[in-house]
Design a protein around this motif. Structure first.
Motif, PDB file in Angstrom:
ATOM      1  N   ARG A 272      42.542  37.537  43.478  1.00 11.48           N
ATOM      2  CA  ARG A 272      41.586  38.616  43.280  1.00 11.48           C
ATOM      3  C   ARG A 272      40.427  38.158  42.387  1.00 11.48           C
ATOM      4  NH1 ARG A 272      44.950  42.039  42.032  1.00 11.48           N
ATOM      5  NH2 ARG A 272      44.895  41.889  39.752  1.00 11.48           N
ATOM      6  N   TRP A 273      40.743  37.459  41.308  1.00 17.49           N
ATOM      7  CA  TRP A 273      39.680  36.968  40.418  1.00 17.49           C
ATOM      8  C   TRP A 273      38.772  36.014  41.162  1.00 17.49           C
ATOM      9  CZ3 TRP A 273      37.361  32.698  38.543  1.00 17.49           C
ATOM     10  CH2 TRP A 273      36.538  32.861  37.425  1.00 17.49           C
ATOM     11  N   GLU A 274      39.356  35.170  42.001  1.00 18.07           N
ATOM     12  CA  GLU A 274      38.563  34.224  42.785  1.00 18.07           C
ATOM     13  C   GLU A 274      37.568  34.958  43.681  1.00 18.07           C
ATOM     14  OE1 GLU A 274      40.178  30.451  44.957  1.00 18.07           O
ATOM     15  OE2 GLU A 274      40.350  32.155  46.317  1.00 18.07           O
TER      16      GLU A 274
ATOM     17  N   ALA B 199      46.708  38.175  41.197  1.00 10.77           N
ATOM     18  CA  ALA B 199      45.588  38.333  40.263  1.00 10.77           C
ATOM     19  C   ALA B 199      44.630  37.156  40.363  1.00 10.77           C
ATOM     20  CB  ALA B 199      46.118  38.460  38.833  1.00 10.77           C
TER      21      ALA B 199
ATOM     22  N   PHE C 129      43.759  31.536  35.759  1.00  9.47           N
ATOM     23  CA  PHE C 129      43.162  31.059  37.000  1.00  9.47           C
ATOM     24  C   PHE C 129      43.112  29.532  37.024  1.00  9.47           C
ATOM     25  CE2 PHE C 129      39.609  29.941  39.817  1.00  9.47           C
ATOM     26  CZ  PHE C 129      40.079  30.534  40.980  1.00  9.47           C
TER      27      PHE C 129
ATOM     28  N   PRO D 163      39.367  32.916  33.192  1.00  8.78           N
ATOM     29  CA  PRO D 163      40.654  33.147  32.503  1.00  8.78           C
ATOM     30  C   PRO D 163      41.577  31.945  32.651  1.00  8.78           C
ATOM     31  CG  PRO D 163      40.566  34.378  34.561  1.00  8.78           C
ATOM     32  CD  PRO D 163      39.195  33.799  34.365  1.00  8.78           C
TER      33      PRO D 163
ATOM     34  N   GLU E 293      36.387  37.980  43.391  1.00  3.81           N
ATOM     35  CA  GLU E 293      35.402  38.772  42.654  1.00  3.81           C
ATOM     36  C   GLU E 293      34.406  37.926  41.874  1.00  3.81           C
ATOM     37  OE1 GLU E 293      37.846  41.258  40.242  1.00  3.81           O
ATOM     38  OE2 GLU E 293      38.449  42.576  41.919  1.00  3.81           O
ATOM     39  N   ASN E 294      34.684  36.650  41.703  1.00  6.87           N
ATOM     40  CA  ASN E 294      33.827  35.805  40.881  1.00  6.87           C
ATOM     41  C   ASN E 294      33.291  34.597  41.646  1.00  6.87           C
ATOM     42  OD1 ASN E 294      34.110  36.818  37.839  1.00  6.87           O
ATOM     43  ND2 ASN E 294      36.087  37.060  38.869  1.00  6.87           N
TER      44      ASN E 294
END
Length: 288
Positions: A276-278, A273, A231, A228, A280-281
């Motif tokens: 969190r994205w970091e 966010a 990020f 995204p 989870e990915n």
């Protein structure tokens, strides 16, 4: 150059820049390394080390430099009583970094340490191997005295900064962040870093800011449709903060992310966010 196979480790980085806390090191991700046999043997020359020897250490032969690096690794290993995997670098900003576990130490040192006196070698062992923060002051003093040995010019492969990627134009994102959060006060160039060789990675550094050249480089693993834009913006924002909040010395150690830095970083609108994205990915980013 590397000495000793890679150890299982938990992430740590120290002394210019200092060790990052996991929750705050948004530009560095790491997973546990697999168990491997640890034996005290020389493995191979690292590409960066070979380049350092060509540009700064031409008075000595490759064999002589290898012997000095091997001797340093053995001195550290004997001091710590555990295997040490040593990489010698020609880095312009990070003089000492490490990853430490209970069973081994993975260490990266600038080539200035090949000639370090015994008290400095012991300080490396104390700081990187035993976590003694007071030893960081000894390392800082030594590094300040060795400034002429730190490369100032860029190599040809570092000179080009291309901000336009396949999915993101870093210059557009940088300019918007600069207007919105810094009143246009950040003076830096930005571009995508080089894609490293394809291999299984255990860690990835998503961004880096060079204080000497005022350049920001973003890892090309982020230039993909699955990432995204917020990020990518967060990683750029993080690196821009380094210009406002340089590393500082405190309690005998180098602090790469001072409190003011961490507080300002939380002002990014999608801070939670992005973290969190970091998390989870991680695997997506490590695959590059």
């Amino acid at each position: 150059m590397h000495l000793f196979p890679r150890p299982p480790a938990r992430e740590g980085a120290a002394s210019l820049p200092a060790r990052n806390r996991a929750a705050e090191a948004s530009h560095r991700l790491a997973t546990a390394l697999h168990e491997e046999e640890l034996v005290p043997v020389a493995e191979e020359f690292h590409q960066q080390s070979a380049r350092a020897m060509q540009s700064h250490l031409t008075v000595a032969t490759r064999e002589e430099l290898w012997a000095r690096a091997e001797a340093l690794a053995y001195r550290l290993s004997a001091e710590l009583r555990l295997p040490v995997r040593l990489a010698v670098t020609d880095n312009r900003s990070t003089m000492v970094s490490f990853r430490r576990s209970a069973h081994a130490l993975q260490l990266r040192l600038h080539h200035m340490f090949l000639d370090a006196p015994e008290p400095v070698v012991r300080a490396v062992a104390e700081y990187a191997g035993r976590g003694n923060r007071l030893a960081g002051g000894v390392l800082d003093d030594y590094i300040r005295g060795q400034q002429p040995r730190i490369r100032q010019e860029r190599h040809a492969d570092e000179a080009d900064l291309e901000p336009r990627g396949r999915y993101f134009d870093l210059q557009v994102l940088f300019d918007e962040l600069n207007r919105t959060f810094f009143q246009g006060g950040i003076q830096a160039r930005i571009g995508w870093g080089r894609m490293p060789p394809r291999r299984r990675r255990k860690s990835i550094r998503l961004g880096v800011y060079d204080h000497q050249t005022r350049e920001i480089r973003i890892h090309p693993a982020l230039d993909r449709a699955e990432v995204p834009s917020y990020f990518v913006e967060f990683i750029i924002f993080h690196e821009m903060l380094h210009q406002l909040f340089p590393s500082s010395n405190g309690n005998g150690r180098r602090v790469h992310h001072p409190r003011a830095f961490r507080d300002r970083e939380k002002a990014f609108p999608l801070y939670a966010a992005a973290l969190r994205w970091e998390r989870e990915n991680l695997n997506l980013l490590l695959r590059g």
